[in-house]
Scaffold this motif. Structure first.
Motif, short mmCIF file in Angstrom:
data_model
loop_
_atom_site.label_atom_id
_atom_site.label_comp_id
_atom_site.label_asym_id
_atom_site.label_seq_id
_atom_site.Cartn_x
_atom_site.Cartn_y
_atom_site.Cartn_z
N LEU A 98 0.86 -1.17 -0.13
CA LEU A 98 0.09 -0.06 0.01
C LEU A 98 0.69 1.14 -0.16
O LEU A 98 0.34 2.20 -0.47
N ALA A 99 2.01 1.11 0.50
CA ALA A 99 2.81 2.24 0.56
C ALA A 99 3.45 2.62 -0.69
O ALA A 99 3.87 3.90 -0.93
N GLN A 100 3.45 1.70 -1.56
CA GLN A 100 4.00 1.92 -2.90
C GLN A 100 3.07 2.48 -3.63
O GLN A 100 3.42 3.36 -4.84
N VAL A 116 -2.44 -1.82 -5.98
CA VAL A 116 -2.01 -2.62 -5.08
C VAL A 116 -2.11 -4.18 -5.30
O VAL A 116 -1.37 -4.97 -5.06
N LYS A 117 -3.04 -4.51 -5.98
CA LYS A 117 -3.44 -5.79 -6.49
C LYS A 117 -2.66 -6.14 -7.95
O LYS A 117 -2.60 -7.18 -8.32
N GLY A 118 -1.97 -5.10 -8.44
CA GLY A 118 -1.30 -5.17 -9.55
C GLY A 118 -1.76 -5.05 -10.91
O GLY A 118 -1.69 -5.38 -11.87
N TYR A 119 -3.31 -4.71 -10.88
CA TYR A 119 -4.13 -4.21 -12.13
C TYR A 119 -4.05 -2.90 -13.07
O TYR A 119 -4.54 -3.28 -13.95
N ARG A 120 -3.17 -1.95 -12.14
CA ARG A 120 -2.97 -0.88 -12.86
C ARG A 120 -1.58 -0.25 -12.57
O ARG A 120 -1.19 -0.52 -11.32
N PRO A 121 -0.88 0.30 -13.21
CA PRO A 121 0.10 1.04 -12.92
C PRO A 121 0.10 2.42 -12.15
O PRO A 121 -1.00 2.97 -12.25
N LYS A 122 0.85 2.48 -11.36
CA LYS A 122 0.83 3.96 -10.44
C LYS A 122 1.24 5.01 -11.42
O LYS A 122 2.49 5.06 -11.94
#
Length: 124
Positions: A98-100, A116-122
């Motif tokens: 979550l911190a990332q 967080v689940k890896g479905y979209r980039p930050k």
């Protein structure tokens, strides 16, 4: 009626009952002869369906490809030039902390959950 006639009559009745019992037993056993061919048909169909479901899932395709490359390398069938890892995708299924992924101001919304689940980039 003589004893001979009586014995003959009961013998006929007994034979008829035995024939009826044999017919009922054949009818009961009739479904059993279909079990083995049905299993020989259903088990491969279930395996094909499971393989298709795995193949259609994008996450499992990457896993299958990694397993295939690993198997080829263990068997010595893959050349060193072909065994390069595939380029990492922008959208990975690897979870993040979550911190990332947290937005500025400590905002947590659906986009952060997807990150967080890896479905979209930050992207923020």
């Amino acid at each position: 009626m003589s004893e001979k006639d009586r014995d003959w009559y009961w013998q006929q009745v007994k034979q008829q009952n035995q024939k009826q019992a044999q017919q009922e037993e054949r009818q009961r056993r009739n479904w059993r002869q279909w079990v083995r061919p049905l299993l020989w048909l259903l088990i491969p169909l279930l395996l094909i369906a499971a393989g298709t479901a795995l193949w259609r899932n994008p996450a499992s395709q990457l896993w299958l490809q990694e397993r295939w490359v690993l198997l080829q390398s263990r068997l010595g069938l893959a050349s060193t030039t072909e065994s390069t890892a595939p380029a990492p995708s922008r959208y990975t299924d690897s979870p993040r902390t979550l911190a990332q992924c947290i937005k500025p101001g400590n905002v947590i919304d659906d986009e952060v959950r997807a990150c967080v689940k890896g479905y979209r980039p930050k992207t923020w």
